[in-house]
Motif scaffolding. Structure first.
Motif, PDB file in Angstrom:
ATOM      1  N   ASN A 177     -16.597  10.459   0.241  1.00 50.61           N
ATOM      2  CA  ASN A 177     -17.459   9.985   1.304  1.00 50.61           C
ATOM      3  C   ASN A 177     -16.960  10.485   2.666  1.00 50.61           C
ATOM      4  O   ASN A 177     -15.757  10.563   2.912  1.00 50.61           O
ATOM      5  N   ARG A 217     -14.741   7.990   4.518  1.00 57.60           N
ATOM      6  CA  ARG A 217     -13.354   7.945   4.030  1.00 57.60           C
ATOM      7  C   ARG A 217     -12.540   9.110   4.595  1.00 57.60           C
ATOM      8  O   ARG A 217     -11.377   8.943   4.941  1.00 57.60           O
ATOM      9  N   LYS A 268     -10.598   1.053   4.049  1.00 59.15           N
ATOM     10  CA  LYS A 268     -10.679  -0.150   3.226  1.00 59.15           C
ATOM     11  C   LYS A 268     -12.113  -0.658   3.076  1.00 59.15           C
ATOM     12  O   LYS A 268     -12.500  -1.122   2.007  1.00 59.15           O
ATOM     13  N   ARG A 269     -12.901  -0.585   4.142  1.00 56.58           N
ATOM     14  CA  ARG A 269     -14.261  -1.142   4.105  1.00 56.58           C
ATOM     15  C   ARG A 269     -15.272  -0.231   3.443  1.00 56.58           C
ATOM     16  O   ARG A 269     -16.334  -0.686   3.046  1.00 56.58           O
ATOM     17  N   THR A 270     -14.985   1.056   3.353  1.00 61.61           N
ATOM     18  CA  THR A 270     -15.945   1.993   2.796  1.00 61.61           C
ATOM     19  C   THR A 270     -15.952   1.878   1.282  1.00 61.61           C
ATOM     20  O   THR A 270     -14.926   2.003   0.635  1.00 61.61           O
ATOM     21  N   ARG A 271     -17.136   1.659   0.733  1.00 64.25           N
ATOM     22  CA  ARG A 271     -17.272   1.507  -0.710  1.00 64.25           C
ATOM     23  C   ARG A 271     -17.241   2.882  -1.351  1.00 64.25           C
ATOM     24  O   ARG A 271     -17.849   3.833  -0.861  1.00 64.25           O
ATOM     25  N   ASP A 272     -16.563   2.987  -2.465  1.00 62.57           N
ATOM     26  CA  ASP A 272     -16.467   4.255  -3.190  1.00 62.57           C
ATOM     27  C   ASP A 272     -17.592   4.319  -4.225  1.00 62.57           C
ATOM     28  O   ASP A 272     -17.618   3.557  -5.176  1.00 62.57           O
ATOM     29  N   ASP A 273     -18.538   5.229  -4.029  1.00 62.94           N
ATOM     30  CA  ASP A 273     -19.693   5.339  -4.911  1.00 62.94           C
ATOM     31  C   ASP A 273     -19.377   6.058  -6.210  1.00 62.94           C
ATOM     32  O   ASP A 273     -20.177   6.007  -7.140  1.00 62.94           O
ATOM     33  N   ARG A 317     -17.078   5.292  -8.309  1.00 62.75           N
ATOM     34  CA  ARG A 317     -16.653   4.348  -9.338  1.00 62.75           C
ATOM     35  C   ARG A 317     -17.849   3.897 -10.151  1.00 62.75           C
ATOM     36  O   ARG A 317     -18.932   3.678  -9.638  1.00 62.75           O
TER      37      ARG A 317
END
Length: 66
Positions: free
Chosen positions: A2, A5, A58-63, A65
Motif C-alpha cells: 500500500n 505504508r 499501524k493504522r493502515t490495513r493490509d489488503d 491478508r
C-alpha cells in the motif's frame, strides 16, 4: 504494498535519521544558543516524523491478508 505504508515507512526512517542527528549534535557540541536551537529543531521534527510514520503504518490495513 500500500502507498500509505510506504509513506509511513519513509516518514519513520526520516524521523530516525532526525533523532540520530539531534543526538549526534548534542554529544559533539559545546553549549551555545545556536547548537541548542539546532538540537531542538532536529529533535522535534524527527520525533514528529517518527510518531507520524509509526502511526500511519499501524493504522493502515493490509489488503493482501486473506
Amino acid at each position: 504494498m500500500n502507498l500509505k505504508r510506504i509513506f509511513g515507512t519513509v516518514l519513520t526512517i526520516l524521523g530516525i535519521i532526525g533523532l540520530i542527528y539531534a543526538a549526534y549534535t548534542f554529544v559533539n557540541t559545546s553549549t551555545g544558543e545556536q547548537s541548542v536551537k539546532v538540537i531542538a529543531i532536529y529533535g522535534i521534527i524527527g520525533l514528529i516524523f517518527f510518531i507520524a510514520g509509526i502511526g500511519l503504518v499501524k493504522r493502515t490495513r493490509d489488503d493482501s491478508r486473506v
